[in-house]
Design a protein around this motif. Structure first.
Motif, PDB file in Angstrom:
ATOM      1  N   GLU A 169      -8.169   5.583  -4.556  1.00  0.00           N
ATOM      2  CA  GLU A 169      -7.003   6.433  -4.273  1.00  0.00           C
ATOM      3  C   GLU A 169      -6.646   7.295  -5.478  1.00  0.00           C
ATOM      4  OE1 GLU A 169      -5.633   6.738  -1.426  1.00  0.00           O
ATOM      5  OE2 GLU A 169      -6.499   5.041  -0.343  1.00  0.00           O
TER       6      GLU A 169
ATOM      7  N   TRP B 111       0.811  -1.218   0.000  1.00  0.00           N
ATOM      8  CA  TRP B 111       0.000   0.000   0.000  1.00  0.00           C
ATOM      9  C   TRP B 111       0.842   1.264   0.000  1.00  0.00           C
ATOM     10  CZ3 TRP B 111      -4.447   0.742  -1.861  1.00  0.00           C
ATOM     11  CH2 TRP B 111      -5.404  -0.283  -1.853  1.00  0.00           C
TER      12      TRP B 111
ATOM     13  N   LEU C  23       0.440   4.126  -2.839  1.00  0.00           N
ATOM     14  CA  LEU C  23       0.195   5.528  -2.505  1.00  0.00           C
ATOM     15  C   LEU C  23       1.260   6.448  -3.094  1.00  0.00           C
ATOM     16  CD1 LEU C  23      -0.977   5.158   1.214  1.00  0.00           C
ATOM     17  CD2 LEU C  23      -2.401   5.604  -0.796  1.00  0.00           C
TER      18      LEU C  23
ATOM     19  N   LYS D 165      -5.797   6.431  -8.522  1.00  0.00           N
ATOM     20  CA  LYS D 165      -4.638   5.944  -9.264  1.00  0.00           C
ATOM     21  C   LYS D 165      -5.073   5.415 -10.630  1.00  0.00           C
ATOM     22  CE  LYS D 165      -2.144   6.713  -5.644  1.00  0.00           C
ATOM     23  NZ  LYS D 165      -1.211   7.875  -5.587  1.00  0.00           N
TER      24      LYS D 165
END
Length: 206
Positions: free
Chosen positions: A74, A41, A45, A76
């Motif tokens: 997130e 993770w 990130l 992405k």
């Protein structure tokens, strides 16, 4: 790999930083405190784009839509990479792509063969399209954040797992006990293999 390893690719004025993480199928919960989950993770990130690799040669293709939804949350970008296309009938590739587009709503899908190094240029071209102006993080001649000692351990470990398939558990460790550079760029090094069960010794030694 068990650790997150950074690889750096510099093409003219563009620097690409790749985080090679443990397989995402090991990711259980988004906010788990387990080390592997944290490594994955943290890398996600820090990234702008996530390359999600799928082994299309397997009978049951693994596609973790829940994890990919968390990654989407997130903000992405996600590129689906269909690897090992050299091991399947080419007629099976389009139905897989069609399924991913219709069922999972991903539209950036690139079939490749890592073994034969096919379509790598397509992946790089797509990644370059996501580049933006920023200072480089690493030096021009730097290719990774790991030293040779670590890389030699990881090469041996990956070779064992690749050649012995599912017979040896993922937890196997390789530790260098000697590392010496001799004349003409030759290396002498000794390694210890750490396993959980004595029964695995016979398998490794053959």
């Amino acid at each position: 790999t068990k650790d997150s390893i950074i690889g750096i690719l510099n093409i003219k004025n563009i620097q690409m930083i790749f985080h090679d993480t443990p397989g995402i199928e090991q990711l259980k919960e988004k906010y788990s405190n387990k080390k592997n989950n944290e490594n994955i993770w943290n890398s996600i990130l820090l990234s702008d784009v996530v390359l999600y690799l799928i082994d299309v040669s397997k009978r049951n293709i693994f596609f973790n839509s829940r994890i990919l939804t968390d990654i989407k949350d997130e903000n992405k970008k996600i590129i689906i990479i269909l690897n090992k296309i050299d091991l399947i009938n080419k007629m099976k590739i389009l139905p897989i792509i069609d399924l991913i587009i219709k069922k999972y709503k991903f539209n950036i899908i690139i079939p490749i063969s890592a073994k034969k190094k096919t379509s790598f240029d397509d992946v790089i071209k797509k990644l370059k399209s996501f580049s933006y102006k920023s200072d480089w993080v690493y030096l021009k001649n730097q290719i990774t954040n790991k030293d040779n000692n670590f890389l030699s351990q990881e090469i041996t470990r990956n070779s064992i797992l690749r050649n012995l398939n599912d017979e040896i558990p993922y937890s196997i460790k390789v530790i260098n006990t000697k590392w010496k550079l001799v004349k003409k760029n030759n290396l002498i090094f000794n390694q210890n293999l750490i396993i959980n069960k004595t029964s695995h010794k016979k398998i490794i030694l053959g």
